[in-house]
Design a protein around this motif. Structure first.
Motif, PDB file in Angstrom:
ATOM      1  N   CYS A   1      -2.542  10.174  -5.885  1.00 39.44           N
ATOM      2  CA  CYS A   1      -2.522  10.655  -4.502  1.00 39.44           C
ATOM      3  C   CYS A   1      -3.907  11.150  -4.087  1.00 39.44           C
ATOM      4  CB  CYS A   1      -1.513  11.786  -4.342  1.00 39.44           C
ATOM      5  SG  CYS A   1       0.203  11.308  -4.628  1.00 39.44           S
ATOM      6  N   GLU A   2      -4.170  11.064  -2.797  1.00 35.62           N
ATOM      7  CA  GLU A   2      -5.407  11.606  -2.261  1.00 35.62           C
ATOM      8  C   GLU A   2      -5.477  13.110  -2.484  1.00 35.62           C
ATOM      9  OE1 GLU A   2      -5.349  10.663   1.856  1.00 35.62           O
ATOM     10  OE2 GLU A   2      -5.548   8.499   1.555  1.00 35.62           O
ATOM     11  N   ARG A   3      -6.670  13.651  -2.443  1.00 33.41           N
ATOM     12  CA  ARG A   3      -6.858  15.085  -2.590  1.00 33.41           C
ATOM     13  C   ARG A   3      -6.052  15.826  -1.517  1.00 33.41           C
ATOM     14  NH1 ARG A   3     -10.350  18.022  -5.484  1.00 33.41           N
ATOM     15  NH2 ARG A   3     -10.864  20.137  -4.782  1.00 33.41           N
TER      16      ARG A   3
ATOM     17  N   GLU B   1       6.432   9.002  -2.554  1.00 29.89           N
ATOM     18  CA  GLU B   1       5.758   9.580  -1.401  1.00 29.89           C
ATOM     19  C   GLU B   1       4.701  10.552  -1.900  1.00 29.89           C
ATOM     20  OE1 GLU B   1       9.635  10.874   0.600  1.00 29.89           O
ATOM     21  OE2 GLU B   1       8.294  10.480   2.290  1.00 29.89           O
ATOM     22  N   CYS B   2       3.505  10.432  -1.370  1.00 26.17           N
ATOM     23  CA  CYS B   2       2.480  11.441  -1.594  1.00 26.17           C
ATOM     24  C   CYS B   2       2.581  12.433  -0.439  1.00 26.17           C
ATOM     25  CB  CYS B   2       1.099  10.812  -1.662  1.00 26.17           C
ATOM     26  SG  CYS B   2       0.780   9.930  -3.209  1.00 26.17           S
ATOM     27  N   LEU B   3       3.020  13.640  -0.752  1.00 24.81           N
ATOM     28  CA  LEU B   3       3.284  14.668   0.258  1.00 24.81           C
ATOM     29  C   LEU B   3       2.223  15.757   0.202  1.00 24.81           C
ATOM     30  CD1 LEU B   3       7.118  15.025  -0.398  1.00 24.81           C
ATOM     31  CD2 LEU B   3       6.019  13.751   1.464  1.00 24.81           C
ATOM     32  N   PRO B   4       2.029  16.495   1.293  1.00 27.88           N
ATOM     33  CA  PRO B   4       1.059  17.587   1.262  1.00 27.88           C
ATOM     34  C   PRO B   4       1.393  18.598   0.162  1.00 27.88           C
ATOM     35  CG  PRO B   4       1.709  17.117   3.522  1.00 27.88           C
ATOM     36  CD  PRO B   4       2.623  16.321   2.642  1.00 27.88           C
ATOM     37  N   VAL B   5       0.381  19.036  -0.551  1.00 27.03           N
ATOM     38  CA  VAL B   5       0.568  20.045  -1.587  1.00 27.03           C
ATOM     39  C   VAL B   5       1.241  21.278  -0.978  1.00 27.03           C
ATOM     40  CG1 VAL B   5      -0.707  21.703  -3.011  1.00 27.03           C
ATOM     41  CG2 VAL B   5      -1.321  19.280  -3.066  1.00 27.03           C
TER      42      VAL B   5
ATOM     43  N   THR C   1       2.733  14.091  -5.775  1.00 26.90           N
ATOM     44  CA  THR C   1       4.026  13.429  -5.898  1.00 26.90           C
ATOM     45  C   THR C   1       4.642  13.816  -7.230  1.00 26.90           C
ATOM     46  OG1 THR C   1       5.190  11.306  -5.889  1.00 26.90           O
ATOM     47  CG2 THR C   1       3.019  11.337  -6.907  1.00 26.90           C
ATOM     48  N   VAL C   2       5.960  13.792  -7.302  1.00 22.81           N
ATOM     49  CA  VAL C   2       6.647  14.120  -8.550  1.00 22.81           C
ATOM     50  C   VAL C   2       6.894  12.871  -9.387  1.00 22.81           C
ATOM     51  CG1 VAL C   2       7.713  16.186  -7.602  1.00 22.81           C
ATOM     52  CG2 VAL C   2       8.917  14.008  -7.430  1.00 22.81           C
TER      53      VAL C   2
ATOM     54  N   ALA D   1       0.850  -1.184   0.000  1.00 24.21           N
ATOM     55  CA  ALA D   1       0.000   0.000   0.000  1.00 24.21           C
ATOM     56  C   ALA D   1       0.887   1.236   0.000  1.00 24.21           C
ATOM     57  CB  ALA D   1      -0.907  -0.002   1.229  1.00 24.21           C
ATOM     58  N   VAL D   2       0.428   2.295  -0.639  1.00 23.70           N
ATOM     59  CA  VAL D   2       1.147   3.566  -0.670  1.00 23.70           C
ATOM     60  C   VAL D   2       0.365   4.557   0.184  1.00 23.70           C
ATOM     61  CG1 VAL D   2       2.039   5.429  -2.107  1.00 23.70           C
ATOM     62  CG2 VAL D   2       2.020   3.075  -2.977  1.00 23.70           C
ATOM     63  N   PRO D   3       0.955   5.078   1.258  1.00 26.86           N
ATOM     64  CA  PRO D   3       0.229   6.022   2.109  1.00 26.86           C
ATOM     65  C   PRO D   3      -0.306   7.208   1.315  1.00 26.86           C
ATOM     66  CG  PRO D   3       2.254   5.320   3.188  1.00 26.86           C
ATOM     67  CD  PRO D   3       2.304   4.781   1.784  1.00 26.86           C
ATOM     68  N   HIS D   4      -1.545   7.580   1.586  1.00 26.91           N
ATOM     69  CA  HIS D   4      -2.219   8.731   0.959  1.00 26.91           C
ATOM     70  C   HIS D   4      -2.363   8.569  -0.549  1.00 26.91           C
ATOM     71  CE1 HIS D   4      -1.783  10.691   4.822  1.00 26.91           C
ATOM     72  NE2 HIS D   4      -0.481  10.579   4.761  1.00 26.91           N
ATOM     73  N   ALA D   5      -2.464   7.334  -1.035  1.00 27.04           N
ATOM     74  CA  ALA D   5      -2.563   7.108  -2.480  1.00 27.04           C
ATOM     75  C   ALA D   5      -3.409   5.892  -2.796  1.00 27.04           C
ATOM     76  CB  ALA D   5      -1.183   6.956  -3.095  1.00 27.04           C
ATOM     77  N   GLU D   6      -3.936   5.887  -4.014  1.00 26.64           N
ATOM     78  CA  GLU D   6      -4.658   4.746  -4.562  1.00 26.64           C
ATOM     79  C   GLU D   6      -3.821   4.154  -5.685  1.00 26.64           C
ATOM     80  OE1 GLU D   6      -8.805   3.821  -7.022  1.00 26.64           O
ATOM     81  OE2 GLU D   6      -8.272   5.874  -6.440  1.00 26.64           O
TER      82      GLU D   6
END
Length: 209
Positions: free
Chosen positions: A46-48, A68-72, A52-53, A23-28
């Motif tokens: 990534c979640e709303r 990593e899905c990071l905060p915008v 990620t780059v 699983a990828v945190p904050h992502a589908e």
């Protein structure tokens, strides 16, 4: 994540197949494509409010690598766009971020410096942290000569810093080390996005007769 199995004489053996997809945190995780037992490539979303780059989840030689899905807004970078070639290196002495368009209200740098790579030499450090530390005796130098878009320096904030209105970049004397045009980018939901901030490049360029 990589699966290792103990073998005789203290050796280790790499997994012969990709382990269960993580699983990828904050992502589908979206569609995946397999290329044999030890290679798989998956798109992610990534979640709303996160970005990620590199929106790919990959298994390479039986080991998973995920982004990593990071905060915008939590990543910022300054990219050299001109001249056509900066060589031998792009060198930056200091960089400052400001909340206001008139380059006031300094933003606190809480996080870690990032870059496209730094010049490495045995008895000196050109790490990107040097441009944010306020030390007049330190600097960052790019790993290689720079063509437009290939070299950048930036910062990863622990928390998004809010509005950035101005970016100041100070170069050393010597035109060969300076960028004459830069782009400022921040992390958005779709990756790197242009940030409409005022830019000050120092020393200021003077017209040559």
């Amino acid at each position: 994540v990589v699966s290792w199995s103990p073998t005789e004489m203290g050796r280790a053996k790499l997994a012969l197949a990709c382990p269960a997809r993580p699983a990828v945190p904050h992502a589908e995780v979206l569609e995946c494509q397999r290329a044999g037992a030890r290679a798989e490539d998956c798109a992610i979303r990534c979640e709303r409010g996160f970005g990620t780059v590199e929106p790919r989840l990959r298994c390479v030689h039986g080991a998973w690598y995920w982004p990593e899905c990071l905060p915008v807004g939590s990543l910022l970078r300054v990219v050299a766009k001109a001249p056509e070639l900066i060589q031998p290196y792009w060198v930056v002495l200091h960089a400052m971020l400001y909340a206001s368009d008139d380059c006031t209200d300094v933003i606190r740098m809480d996080g870690a410096a990032i870059s496209s790579g730094e010049y490495v030499i045995k008895y000196a450090s050109y790490h990107p942290q040097n441009v944010w530390d306020g030390d007049a005796g330190s600097s960052w130098a790019s790993k290689d000569p720079c063509s437009p878009g290939s070299c950048w320096l930036g910062f990863r904030f622990r928390q998004p810093p809010g509005r950035i209105g101005c970016v100041r970049i100070e170069h050393p004397e010597g035109r060969q080390y300076q960028a004459t045009e830069v782009a400022v980018e921040t992390l958005g939901e779709s990756g790197w996005e242009a940030l409409p901030a005022m830019v000050q490049l120092l020393p200021e360029l003077k017209d040559e007769l």
